[in-house]
Design an enzyme around this catalytic site. Structure first.
Site, PDB file in Angstrom:
ATOM      1  N   ASN A 243      23.272 -38.614  11.721  1.00 49.02           N
ATOM      2  CA  ASN A 243      22.132 -37.660  11.902  1.00 49.02           C
ATOM      3  C   ASN A 243      20.913 -38.434  12.562  1.00 49.02           C
ATOM      4  OD1 ASN A 243      20.200 -35.715  11.536  1.00 49.02           O
ATOM      5  ND2 ASN A 243      20.420 -35.578   9.365  1.00 49.02           N
TER       6      ASN A 243
ATOM      7  N   ASN B 123      16.359 -31.327  13.004  1.00 52.52           N
ATOM      8  CA  ASN B 123      17.213 -30.041  13.410  1.00 52.52           C
ATOM      9  C   ASN B 123      18.163 -29.855  12.606  1.00 52.52           C
ATOM     10  OD1 ASN B 123      19.142 -32.034  13.792  1.00 52.52           O
ATOM     11  ND2 ASN B 123      18.955 -32.035  16.058  1.00 52.52           N
TER      12      ASN B 123
ATOM     13  N   GLY C   4      24.459 -32.383   8.883  1.00 56.28           N
ATOM     14  CA  GLY C   4      23.137 -32.832   9.650  1.00 56.28           C
ATOM     15  C   GLY C   4      23.306 -33.653  10.981  1.00 56.28           C
TER      16      GLY C   4
ATOM     17  N   ASP D 126      24.284 -35.240  14.507  1.00 50.49           N
ATOM     18  CA  ASP D 126      23.840 -34.479  15.708  1.00 50.49           C
ATOM     19  C   ASP D 126      24.144 -35.183  17.212  1.00 50.49           C
ATOM     20  OD1 ASP D 126      21.812 -36.003  15.531  1.00 50.49           O
ATOM     21  OD2 ASP D 126      20.532 -34.607  14.449  1.00 50.49           O
TER      22      ASP D 126
ATOM     23  N   ASP E  94      41.844 -27.144  22.506  1.00 52.63           N
ATOM     24  CA  ASP E  94      42.129 -26.736  21.225  1.00 52.63           C
ATOM     25  C   ASP E  94      43.645 -25.759  21.175  1.00 52.63           C
ATOM     26  OD1 ASP E  94      41.714 -26.747  18.520  1.00 52.63           O
ATOM     27  OD2 ASP E  94      41.339 -24.874  18.407  1.00 52.63           O
TER      28      ASP E  94
ATOM     29  N   GLU F 281      46.097 -29.792  22.791  1.00 53.22           N
ATOM     30  CA  GLU F 281      46.467 -29.842  21.338  1.00 53.22           C
ATOM     31  C   GLU F 281      47.773 -29.410  21.177  1.00 53.22           C
ATOM     32  OE1 GLU F 281      45.055 -29.198  16.839  1.00 53.22           O
ATOM     33  OE2 GLU F 281      44.556 -27.797  18.259  1.00 53.22           O
TER      34      GLU F 281
HETATM   35 CA    CA Z   1      20.346 -33.480  12.564  1.00 53.23          CA
END
Ligand code: CA
Length: 618
Positions: free
Chosen positions: A140, A145, A165, A167, A332, A361
């Site tokens: 994080n 954000n 969280g 990022d 995917d 995948e």
């Molecule tokens: Ca964050």
């Protein structure tokens, strides 16, 4: 910039919100921008806005021809087919929307100059090792954000299935850590907006294919991440999902056409049996449920048989490759979208970027089913995927069992031998992505019952056999997790990625002695692999597993690497007679992990439950 130019730029950039008499609100146009100099001159714009279908579009820009305006069932959409001539200059122009002679809306659209830097879009290959991370769970870097206006799910680190969280900034801050570890390529699970009320952190229910989730950062942040990674010699693979989007996509209340999604009288789940796509005996019933069934209630199944949907997805992938300067794509659920579309998609990508790679995948237990999806495979039904790389799931399953088992005819290390001996089904087995685990499977250290010696052997095998290795974040610090305990259990936060974490495993001081042992082992192995062409590209010759010992060689030009894996709980002396065809001309081997020299005259003694990797010398 001259004042006049500046004013014009401001006016044009305000195009989408410009006020007109009887104005029409053009809410968005996808793709949001494009490039000149593309090999394919066609561009299809999706225009979205109330009553837009009654409006006549007009473009006056040298080199651009509005070839066709397509009206669809919903009055909220227009599709514009543009043809961009090779001589078109980059620039911003206005798409005029008219009612009779009156202009009711204008939308500024920009054509950038394509980036022709030959270093970009070169794909990945056997010299690379991929590091798979989940951005929400890695680090994080920006706590401001974690919760963002308009985003339905708020951060809650106590919920294993919630957002935590992590990022883009968190990834960026640890590029040096990754480079030092010795990986060359980062594959992050999806970063696009996934605005669902729960379980949104994984990003596989995307609600905007053109926008990075604001809880991860901005599109510009992502572009910067790729740039920073490139500056450090690291590549970036983007994770894309063409089979399904998330229920909250902007078109959710008003689909452009009734067949935009695959529809069923009531919710119908995919049967998840991807094998029916290549099965010569498959029923139509099973095929339809496989390809048109929904992956989940929150994941509507996109109908790529609709050419408008197909174009939307194809252009989106090209947009990201060009915008961010991507090195590769991981796609995917590869067998789930319609396969003819997937083949067309690959051809379109390779038309623009001939050296680019996409890894699919292909989650199957058997090599034959995986092989069906790899480019140049001679499939009896004539299907040609054009897919450059596939993941070797059968080998992953074998690795997770082999090191736990006693030697047997088809158990223990024989599992590795057996899977690899089936490589004849592949057009090119070197194109396989090989791995011990990913975000959907048990963590390897848990699979190996936390046996560090077995873990070292698994890592040694992964980095020395054929294919392109991938490791899942946290493997290097022996993170544990079991799929049966829920997805959250195999996707825990990387310790030290969050401000205030008790342990910071990004640093040697924050790791336990055992973690440092593992980290240093893998770091050494990866950094050796990075500079050794023999282990990257060399031809593989392997020998039948005998007494729990698996021996193989990699040969490249006049160089050889010999690998011996001893899965026994005791040291074993291996008679070298069997390997004369490979040992001929070599007298010693340098063990790369401890830098010891071994003579190759009669036998070698391999310590209990250990690998030995030798660079052969004359
Ligand atoms: Ca964050």
């Amino acid at each position: 910039m001259k004042v006049k130019t500046l004013l014009l730029t401001i006016m044009l950039s305000l195009g989408s919100i410009f006020s007109y008499a009887q104005k029409i609100n053009v809410k968005r146009i996808d793709p949001p921008s494009w490039w000149t100099g593309m090999h394919n001159p066609h561009l299809q714009l999706l225009v979205f806005g109330p009553d837009i279908s009654k409006i006549i579009p007009e473009i006056n820009y040298p080199g651009i021809r509005l070839a066709e305006t397509i009206h669809v069932a919903s009055p909220y959409y227009l599709f514009l087919n543009l043809v961009i001539s090779p001589k078109t200059k980059p620039g911003t122009f206005t798409i005029h929307f008219k009612k009779g002679k009156k202009e009711v809306a204008g939308y500024a659209y920009t054509l950038h100059k394509r980036n022709n830097n030959p270093k970009l879009h070169q794909g990945f290959d056997n010299s690379d090792v991929i590091y798979l991370l989940m951005p929400d769970r890695f680090a994080n870097g920006d706590t401001t954000n974690d919760n963002m206006p308009g985003m339905l799910e708020k951060a809650n680190r106590n919920n294993p299935n919630g957002r935590h969280g992590g990022d883009i900034k968190g990834i960026e801050e640890h590029l040096d850590y990754l480079k030092d570890l010795g990986i060359t390529t980062i594959w992050s699970t999806p970063l696009m907006e996934d605005n669902l009320p729960t379980y949104s952190y994984h990003g596989y229910a995307q609600t905007d294919y053109y926008k990075v989730d604001p809880r991860f950062g901005t599109n510009q942040d992502y572009k910067n991440l790729v740039k920073e990674a490139h500056a450090k010699g690291l590549k970036v693979i983007q994770d894309m999902v063409f089979n399904h989007c998330g229920t909250n996509y902007f078109w959710k209340n008003d689909l452009p056409t009734p067949d935009w999604y695959n529809r069923w009288p009531k919710f119908t789940r995919s049967n998840y049996h991807g094998g029916v796509v290549s099965d010569p005996h498959a029923s139509k019933y099973d095929y339809r449920h496989m390809a048109a069934g929904w992956f989940d209630t929150s994941m509507p199944d996109l109908n790529q048989d609709n050419p408008l949907v197909a174009n939307y997805l194809i252009q989106n992938s090209i947009w990201w490759i060009e915008y961010a300067g991507l090195d590769g794509i991981r796609q995917d659920t590869y067998p789930y979208p319609y396969k003819d579309f997937m083949s067309k998609w690959m051809q379109r990508i390779l038309q623009e970027y001939p050296h680019f790679n996409v890894v699919g995948e292909t989650w199957f237990s058997y090599p034959a089913t995986v092989a069906y999806w790899l480019e140049n495979n001679r499939n009896k039904d004539g299907y040609h995927s054009h897919l450059t790389n596939v993941f070797d799931f059968p080998l992953m399953m074998a690795i997770n069992r082999a090191f736990n088992e006693k030697p047997g005819w088809d158990t223990g290390l024989a599992r590795l031998y057996e899977v690899i001996s089936q490589d004849f089904v592949y057009s090119n087995p070197m194109k396989l992505g090989i791995f011990c685990g990913n975000h959907d499977s048990n963590r390897i250290f848990s699979s190996l019952h936390k046996n560090l010696k077995a873990w070292k052997m698994a890592m040694a095998f992964l980095m020395t056999t054929r294919g392109i290795p991938e490791i899942y974040y946290g493997t290097e610090i022996l993170m544990t997790g079991e799929k049966s305990k829920g997805d959250g259990n195999i996707r825990k936060d990387f310790p030290g990625g969050w401000p205030g974490d008790k342990m910071n495993a990004f640093t040697p001081q924050g790791r336990t002695a055992e973690q440092n042992d593992a980290f240093n082992y893998l770091r050494k192995l990866l950094n050796w692999r990075k500079s050794n062409k023999t282990v990257q590209y060399g031809k593989l010759t392997h020998y039948i597993v005998e007494n729990g010992i698996y021996v193989y060689f990699r040969s490249y030009e006049s160089q050889k690497v010999m690998v011996l894996l001893n899965n026994n709980d005791k040291p074993v002396t291996v008679n070298l007679n069997r390997f004369t065809e490979d040992l001929q001309g070599f007298s010693t081997g340098n063990s790369i992990m401890d830098n010891k020299t071994h003579t190759l005259t009669k036998s070698l003694t391999i310590p209990a439950k250990s690998p030995m990797i030798l660079e052969l010398r004359k």
